[in-house]
Design an enzyme around this catalytic site. Structure first.
Site, PDB file in Angstrom:
ATOM      1  N   CYS A 133      -1.871  -6.564   1.512  1.00  0.00           N
ATOM      2  CA  CYS A 133      -1.579  -7.653   2.454  1.00  0.00           C
ATOM      3  C   CYS A 133      -2.821  -8.466   2.811  1.00  0.00           C
ATOM      4  CB  CYS A 133      -0.947  -7.087   3.721  1.00  0.00           C
ATOM      5  SG  CYS A 133       0.503  -6.098   3.374  1.00  0.00           S
ATOM      6  N   HIS A 280      -1.717 -11.621   9.703  1.00  0.00           N
ATOM      7  CA  HIS A 280      -0.720 -11.125   8.743  1.00  0.00           C
ATOM      8  C   HIS A 280       0.517 -10.715   9.526  1.00  0.00           C
ATOM      9  CE1 HIS A 280       1.446  -8.865   5.873  1.00  0.00           C
ATOM     10  NE2 HIS A 280       1.060  -7.680   6.295  1.00  0.00           N
ATOM     11  N   ASN A 310       7.842  -9.126   6.637  1.00  0.00           N
ATOM     12  CA  ASN A 310       6.488  -8.940   6.098  1.00  0.00           C
ATOM     13  C   ASN A 310       6.482  -9.314   4.616  1.00  0.00           C
ATOM     14  OD1 ASN A 310       4.130  -7.922   4.989  1.00  0.00           O
ATOM     15  ND2 ASN A 310       4.217  -5.961   6.060  1.00  0.00           N
TER      16      ASN A 310
HETATM   17  O1  UT7 Z   1       1.818  -4.984   5.756  1.00  0.00           O
HETATM   18  C1  UT7 Z   1       1.449  -3.669   5.617  1.00  0.00           C
HETATM   19  C2  UT7 Z   1       1.127  -3.059   6.847  1.00  0.00           C
HETATM   20  N1  UT7 Z   1       2.256  -2.320   7.384  1.00  0.00           N
HETATM   21  C3  UT7 Z   1       2.354  -2.212   8.682  1.00  0.00           C
HETATM   22  O2  UT7 Z   1       1.606  -2.793   9.394  1.00  0.00           O
HETATM   23  C4  UT7 Z   1       3.419  -1.285   9.263  1.00  0.00           C
HETATM   24  C5  UT7 Z   1       2.831  -0.535  10.423  1.00  0.00           C
HETATM   25  N2  UT7 Z   1       3.796   0.349  11.079  1.00  0.00           N
HETATM   26  C6  UT7 Z   1       4.831  -0.118  11.817  1.00  0.00           C
HETATM   27  O3  UT7 Z   1       5.014  -1.323  11.946  1.00  0.00           O
HETATM   28  C7  UT7 Z   1       5.708   0.868  12.516  1.00  0.00           C
HETATM   29  O4  UT7 Z   1       5.142   2.146  12.434  1.00  0.00           O
HETATM   30  C8  UT7 Z   1       7.176   0.916  11.968  1.00  0.00           C
HETATM   31  C9  UT7 Z   1       7.905  -0.360  12.355  1.00  0.00           C
HETATM   32  C10 UT7 Z   1       7.166   1.073  10.470  1.00  0.00           C
HETATM   33  C11 UT7 Z   1       7.939   2.080  12.584  1.00  0.00           C
HETATM   34  O5  UT7 Z   1       7.964   1.959  13.999  1.00  0.00           O
HETATM   35  P1  UT7 Z   1       7.668   3.224  14.926  1.00  0.00           P
HETATM   36  O6  UT7 Z   1       7.848   2.797  16.314  1.00  0.00           O
HETATM   37  O7  UT7 Z   1       6.303   3.747  14.529  1.00  0.00           O
HETATM   38  O8  UT7 Z   1       8.819   4.214  14.538  1.00  0.00           O
HETATM   39  P2  UT7 Z   1       8.725   5.680  13.939  1.00  0.00           P
HETATM   40  O9  UT7 Z   1       8.420   5.621  12.483  1.00  0.00           O
HETATM   41  O10 UT7 Z   1       7.841   6.523  14.811  1.00  0.00           O
HETATM   42  O11 UT7 Z   1      10.201   6.172  14.129  1.00  0.00           O
HETATM   43  C12 UT7 Z   1      10.782   6.336  15.441  1.00  0.00           C
HETATM   44  C13 UT7 Z   1      12.221   6.720  15.265  1.00  0.00           C
HETATM   45  C14 UT7 Z   1      12.440   7.868  14.298  1.00  0.00           C
HETATM   46  O12 UT7 Z   1      13.525   8.630  14.775  1.00  0.00           O
HETATM   47  P3  UT7 Z   1      13.265  10.019  15.552  1.00  0.00           P
HETATM   48  O13 UT7 Z   1      12.498  10.877  14.599  1.00  0.00           O
HETATM   49  O14 UT7 Z   1      12.455   9.645  16.777  1.00  0.00           O
HETATM   50  O15 UT7 Z   1      14.636  10.505  15.851  1.00  0.00           O
HETATM   51  C15 UT7 Z   1      12.866   7.185  13.025  1.00  0.00           C
HETATM   52  O16 UT7 Z   1      13.680   7.998  12.222  1.00  0.00           O
HETATM   53  O17 UT7 Z   1      12.951   5.620  14.742  1.00  0.00           O
HETATM   54  C16 UT7 Z   1      13.658   6.019  13.555  1.00  0.00           C
HETATM   55  N3  UT7 Z   1      13.708   4.894  12.652  1.00  0.00           N
HETATM   56  C17 UT7 Z   1      14.713   4.008  12.668  1.00  0.00           C
HETATM   57  N4  UT7 Z   1      15.826   3.899  13.417  1.00  0.00           N
HETATM   58  C18 UT7 Z   1      16.645   2.875  13.167  1.00  0.00           C
HETATM   59  C19 UT7 Z   1      12.806   4.547  11.700  1.00  0.00           C
HETATM   60  N5  UT7 Z   1      13.214   3.423  11.084  1.00  0.00           N
HETATM   61  C20 UT7 Z   1      14.394   3.081  11.647  1.00  0.00           C
HETATM   62  C21 UT7 Z   1      15.291   2.014  11.448  1.00  0.00           C
HETATM   63  N6  UT7 Z   1      16.397   1.944  12.228  1.00  0.00           N
HETATM   64  N7  UT7 Z   1      15.085   1.053  10.518  1.00  0.00           N
END
Ligand code: UT7
Length: 353
Positions: A133, A280, A310
């Site tokens: 990115c 970004h 993204n």
């Molecule tokens: O361009 C490249 C650079 N990439 C980035 O900058 C991405 C950086 N990371 C992020 O933006 C975030 O970490 C994410 C958006 C990818 C994820 O957000 P988060 O708040 O860190 O969520 P998480 O991965 O900690 O997941 C929290 C919960 C989990 O459920 P439990 O274990 O708490 O029950 C996930 O299973 O949310 C769940 N979850 C979802 N639920 C509904 C993960 N993805 C989804 C989804 N819909 N799409």
């Protein structure tokens, strides 16, 4: 010595921009019909409402070509060049650089060579930049350096282009909701304006950084020389992005804050001197968290993640084109760009528009 002198004297200016957005718009609700997710979760965790996905048969070079052509056409329409047609202007290009993680072909030829051929930019060198990115930031600095180092080089087309939907696991809700396809392009020129002192213009300064120890946080594991596909192997999903979202999030917030602080300190300016920050577009929460740490108001940042999600190396040049075409940045404005992503890589530019 010649390099140092020339770089100090002649400005490297962005004289035109373009973008290509695939027409197929896929909303969060569309995804929620086939995945265990919701519009509410996606919007509240990322700021994304929709993404645009390329149709079957469209590759990164197709989007890159369209964005590049738009930039050439804009330069002519706005009277930024003497040439009267895009074909004539393409012949004056010294470089075509494409930042991408979704090359048309694995390894060779470069996507930039496909674009160079289709543009009939017969006098240009062409190569791809692979910094995930952050590729556009790396590509712009590479182009500027290559123009500065050789007196006979004058113009370069720098493009970020991605068809991320091809390396996305559409059953993995933690990644597939994040990405979109698209391309953005800038036409840059070495001009007679100064790059330092009174009346300075163009690309003032760039920060480039990396931390390869975080390479597993955002990775396409299969298909490269480390883990090639084997003869007879049956794979359900040939090559797709895997991401440790939390690790990348933490890295990204620090990368954004550090890059802003470093660019301002090295240039000896304050936040009030900056008209617009173009980060970004990975997650609106990353930008908000960095802004909070530095006391920057939301309106200083330009965000269009809501519509495009993204698009990796395309996100910054797409944003620059939107700002440019809608006159939200104007000549003389100081623009700060920030990239971060796989590698891990990060970086930013300070540009007087
Ligand atoms: O361009 C490249 C650079 N990439 C980035 O900058 C991405 C950086 N990371 C992020 O933006 C975030 O970490 C994410 C958006 C990818 C994820 O957000 P988060 O708040 O860190 O969520 P998480 O991965 O900690 O997941 C929290 C919960 C989990 O459920 P439990 O274990 O708490 O029950 C996930 O299973 O949310 C769940 N979850 C979802 N639920 C509904 C993960 N993805 C989804 C989804 N819909 N799409």
């Amino acid at each position: 010595m010649l390099f140092v002198m020339e770089r100090c004297v002649m400005a490297i200016e962005i004289i035109a921009t373009g973008r290509a957005i695939p027409p197929n718009r896929v909303t969060n609700d569309d995804l929620a019909q086939r995945l265990d997710t919701s519009d509410e979760w996606i919007r509240s965790h990322t700021g994304i409402r929709a993404r645009h996905l390329a149709d079957t048969g469209i590759a990164s070079s197709d989007l890159a070509l369209e964005a590049g052509k738009q930039a050439l056409a804009q330069a002519i329409e706005r009277g930024m060049v003497e040439e009267k047609t895009p074909e004539e202007l393409a012949l004056t290009l010294d470089l075509v650089i494409v930042g991408t993680s979704t090359q048309d072909f694995h390894g060779t030829p470069s996507t930039a060579c496909v674009v160079q051929d289709k543009l009939e930019a017969r006098n240009a060198g062409a190569f791809d930049v692979s910094a995930a990115c952050t590729s556009f930031i790396y590509g712009l600095e590479s182009a500027a350096g290559l123009l500065a180092v050789n007196a006979s080089r004058k113009r370069a087309l720098v493009i970020g282009a991605e068809v991320l939907s091809r390396i996305t696991d559409w059953n993995d809700r933690s990644t597939c909701i994040l990405f979109g396809d698209g391309a953005g392009a800038v036409l840059i020129e070495k001009t007679a304006a100064p790059s330092s002192g009174p009346g300075r213009r163009g690309l003032l300064r760039t920060v480039l950084g990396s931390d390869g120890s975080g390479r597993e946080s955002l990775i396409v594991r299969r298909g490269g020389s480390r883990a090639p596909f084997q003869k007879g192997e049956v794979v359900e999903i040939p090559a797709c992005v895997e991401m440790d979202g939390r690790a990348v999030y933490t890295f990204a917030v620090k990368a954004v804050t550090d890059t802003i602080e470093r660019l301002l300190a090295e240039e000896g300016i304050g936040l009030n001197d900056v008209a617009r920050i173009v980060p970004h577009q990975a997650n609106a929460r990353i930008v908000a968290a960095a802004g909070k740490r530095l006391g920057i108001t939301d309106d200083k940042f330009f965000l269009n993640i809501e519509e495009y999600a993204n698009t990796s190396s395309a996100s910054i040049p797409i944003a620059l084109d939107e700002l440019n075409r809608s006159a939200q940045i104007k000549r003389g404005d100081l623009v700060l760009t920030i990239g971060f992503g796989g590698g891990l890589t990060y970086g930013g530019n300070l540009i007087i528009w």
